[in-house]
Scaffold this motif. Structure first.
Motif, PDB file in Angstrom:
ATOM      1  N   GLY A  13      -1.479   2.444  -3.450  1.00 22.82           N
ATOM      2  CA  GLY A  13      -1.797   0.777  -3.247  1.00 22.82           C
ATOM      3  C   GLY A  13      -2.303   0.123  -2.194  1.00 22.82           C
ATOM      4  O   GLY A  13      -2.653   0.571  -1.474  1.00 22.82           O
ATOM      5  N   MET A  14      -2.186  -1.572  -2.651  1.00 21.19           N
ATOM      6  CA  MET A  14      -2.810  -2.106  -2.130  1.00 21.19           C
ATOM      7  C   MET A  14      -1.582  -3.640  -1.021  1.00 21.19           C
ATOM      8  O   MET A  14      -1.062  -3.058  -1.827  1.00 21.19           O
ATOM      9  N   ASP A  15      -2.354  -3.313  -0.154  1.00 26.96           N
ATOM     10  CA  ASP A  15      -1.053  -4.330   0.610  1.00 26.96           C
ATOM     11  C   ASP A  15      -1.613  -5.976   0.756  1.00 26.96           C
ATOM     12  O   ASP A  15      -2.197  -6.500   0.348  1.00 26.96           O
ATOM     13  N   PRO A  16      -0.449  -6.583  -0.521  1.00 30.90           N
ATOM     14  CA  PRO A  16      -0.998  -7.460  -1.155  1.00 30.90           C
ATOM     15  C   PRO A  16      -0.917  -8.659   0.328  1.00 30.90           C
ATOM     16  O   PRO A  16      -1.600  -9.623   0.009  1.00 30.90           O
ATOM     17  N   SER A  17      -0.766  -8.365   1.960  1.00 29.19           N
ATOM     18  CA  SER A  17      -0.580  -9.819   2.509  1.00 29.19           C
ATOM     19  C   SER A  17      -1.922  -9.545   3.174  1.00 29.19           C
ATOM     20  O   SER A  17      -2.275 -10.372   3.266  1.00 29.19           O
ATOM     21  N   ASP A  18      -2.461  -8.530   3.253  1.00 28.63           N
ATOM     22  CA  ASP A  18      -4.233  -8.278   4.020  1.00 28.63           C
ATOM     23  C   ASP A  18      -5.724  -7.372   3.702  1.00 28.63           C
ATOM     24  O   ASP A  18      -6.144  -7.193   4.100  1.00 28.63           O
ATOM     25  N   ASN A  19      -4.424  -7.394   1.907  1.00 29.12           N
ATOM     26  CA  ASN A  19      -5.599  -6.674   1.409  1.00 29.12           C
ATOM     27  C   ASN A  19      -5.981  -4.932   2.149  1.00 29.12           C
ATOM     28  O   ASN A  19      -6.868  -4.129   1.705  1.00 29.12           O
ATOM     29  N   GLY A  20      -4.814  -4.978   2.156  1.00 27.19           N
ATOM     30  CA  GLY A  20      -5.273  -3.419   3.406  1.00 27.19           C
ATOM     31  C   GLY A  20      -5.184  -2.230   2.985  1.00 27.19           C
ATOM     32  O   GLY A  20      -4.199  -2.556   1.314  1.00 27.19           O
ATOM     33  N   LYS A  39       0.384  -1.671   0.147  1.00 29.51           N
ATOM     34  CA  LYS A  39      -0.161  -0.422  -0.332  1.00 29.51           C
ATOM     35  C   LYS A  39       0.931   1.222   0.130  1.00 29.51           C
ATOM     36  O   LYS A  39       0.413   2.197   0.538  1.00 29.51           O
ATOM     37  N   SER A  40       2.084   1.466  -1.007  1.00 28.52           N
ATOM     38  CA  SER A  40       2.746   2.263  -1.196  1.00 28.52           C
ATOM     39  C   SER A  40       1.683   3.625  -1.040  1.00 28.52           C
ATOM     40  O   SER A  40       1.075   3.526  -1.865  1.00 28.52           O
TER      41      SER A  40
END
Ligand SMILES: [Zn+2]
Ligand SMILES: [Zn+2]
Length: 422
Positions: A32-39, A15-16
């Motif tokens: 961006g979206m965090d690839p590990s938890d969709n944050g 999530k940049s």
């Protein structure tokens, strides 16, 4: 005074999002979206004048459709690739819907490399080639006369598909630099060595009658790996077996062919002479599970969602192998495989891991030496801000920049608010 607020990609990869506030305007660089938890980044979209997007990876553009933005600036290949990333996100995470994608597509304004664009009344932008994936850019912003370089994800060396990252910028006041491989421990072998390792690992499995699974992101590393495998097969150094890929990979690989002008000159020439550098790729179906040896190249790269999950059951068989080719974020199945998990649970039922797990970092990112070379090639900034790396990597690179280049550097935490220029 121009203020930067950091909403993500701080001491992490995921999530940049950097908010830039000037006297007259407010923009976001990446969302961006965090690839590990969709944050998602925690932002208020109501007064954002524009978003500028460095490239079409989930951790840089994945959150955009969740919000209501007035304007989104990116280049043409990024717009096309981003559409794919968003579509995949709709089907995987349900964070937003098809209508939200449409709404975002409607406000995209495209910019070419090195074309000057007025983003707001006091912010101008030029995009430069970042060498990382098709369309990837470093963003050079003129903010009320002060110059910011946001590197985005960079690769400082030429690869099989792309040119090396540009470094011929005019003066820079502040740089925001990525640090995926920012620690001195992150020195990677040369490309040729990695290619040889990859081919040796594939050959070993094929010769034993097994199958090789290669999880990849739909864009970037996947096309590099496909070109490498195709070249070795054509030269006879690798036995010809079927290469299966999944739908979104077929699509993005096709897009590389369509944007040959944005690729490195060698591959551009090949495409223009009607030579397909990617070779014969087959869309994977049930035949993947037959007894024949084969190579399966499938998303997602961190084995967190995507069609690759359905192939993990192949790992029950010790003859089969999985080759991880990039960075695996904490909390992903890819990371647990890398750390030696004896079973994985992509769906309800656990699968024993009897096949070999190999990691060959076929990265699309500059390694530590490469990041330093990049810093030395560009005009020296007065200040450096380090993002897009895990804590140790981000802090290490900040320290190195300060110590060896004498440029004050810091690695902000999420939520940090800083003056952007001194
Ligand atoms: Zn990226
Ligand atoms: Zn990234």
């Amino acid at each position: 005074m121009t203020i930067a607020k950091f909403h993500g990609g701080c001491h992490q990869i995921g999530k940049s999002c950097v908010e830039i506030n000037t006297k007259k305007s407010k923009i976001l660089i990446d969302c961006g979206m965090d690839p590990s938890d969709n944050g998602l980044p925690d932002i208020n979209d109501s007064d954002v004048d524009a978003v500028v997007v460095s490239h079409a990876h989930l951790d840089h553009c994945g959150a955009i459709p969740y919000f209501n933005f007035k304007k989104i600036f990116c280049n043409p290949p990024t717009a096309d690739l981003m559409y794919n990333v968003w579509k995949d996100t709709v089907s995987l995470s349900k964070t937003y819907k098809e209508e939200d994608i449409k709404k975002s597509m409607d406000v995209i304004k495209t910019v070419n490399y090195r074309e000057e664009k007025q983003v707001t009344s006091d912010i101008k932008m030029k995009m430069y080639d970042a060498g990382h994936i098709l369309g990837s850019s470093s963003l050079y912003l003129d903010i009320d006369g002060k110059k910011l370089l946001y590197t985005g994800d960079i690769n400082e060396i030429e690869t099989r598909t792309l040119r090396a990252a540009d470094t011929d910028f005019d003066e820079i006041d502040t740089i925001i630099i990525e640090s995926t491989y920012g620690s001195p421990l992150d020195i990677k072998p040369a490309r040729k060595v990695l290619e040889k390792q990859l081919i040796d690992e594939i050959s070993e499995t094929i010769d034993n009658g097994g199958k090789v699974i290669i999880p990849v992101f739909a864009v970037g590393r996947s096309q590099e790996i496909i070109v490498v495998i195709n070249n070795y097969m054509k030269s006879g150094a690798l036995k010809e077996v079927p290469i299966y890929i999944n739908g979104s990979l077929t699509h993005t690989t096709g897009m590389y062919m369509g944007y040959s002008d944005w690729l490195n000159p060698k591959i551009k020439n090949a495409i223009e002479n009607r030579i397909n550098p990617f070779g014969n790729l087959i869309k994977g179906g049930d035949e993947v599970f037959s007894r024949e040896p084969c190579i399966i190249i499938s998303t997602s790269g961190m084995v967190q969602g995507g069609p690759v999950l359905q192939y993990l059951s192949l790992l029950k068989n010790p003859r089969n192998k999985i080759i991880l080719t990039g960075y695996q974020a904490e909390g992903t199945i890819g990371r647990s495989l890398e750390e030696g998990a004896t079973e994985v649970k992509p769906f309800k039922r656990a699968i024993p891991v009897n096949g070999k797990v190999v990691k060959i970092e076929f990265s699309a990112h500059a390694d530590y030496n490469s990041l330093l070379r990049f810093m030395k090639k560009i005009p020296q900034p007065d200040k450096a801000i380090v993002m897009h790396g895990e804590r140790y990597q981000a802090l290490s690179l900040a320290m190195t920049i300060w110590k060896t280049l004498k440029i004050p550097a810091l690695a902000p935490s999420i939520g940090s608010v800083l003056p952007l220029f001194d």
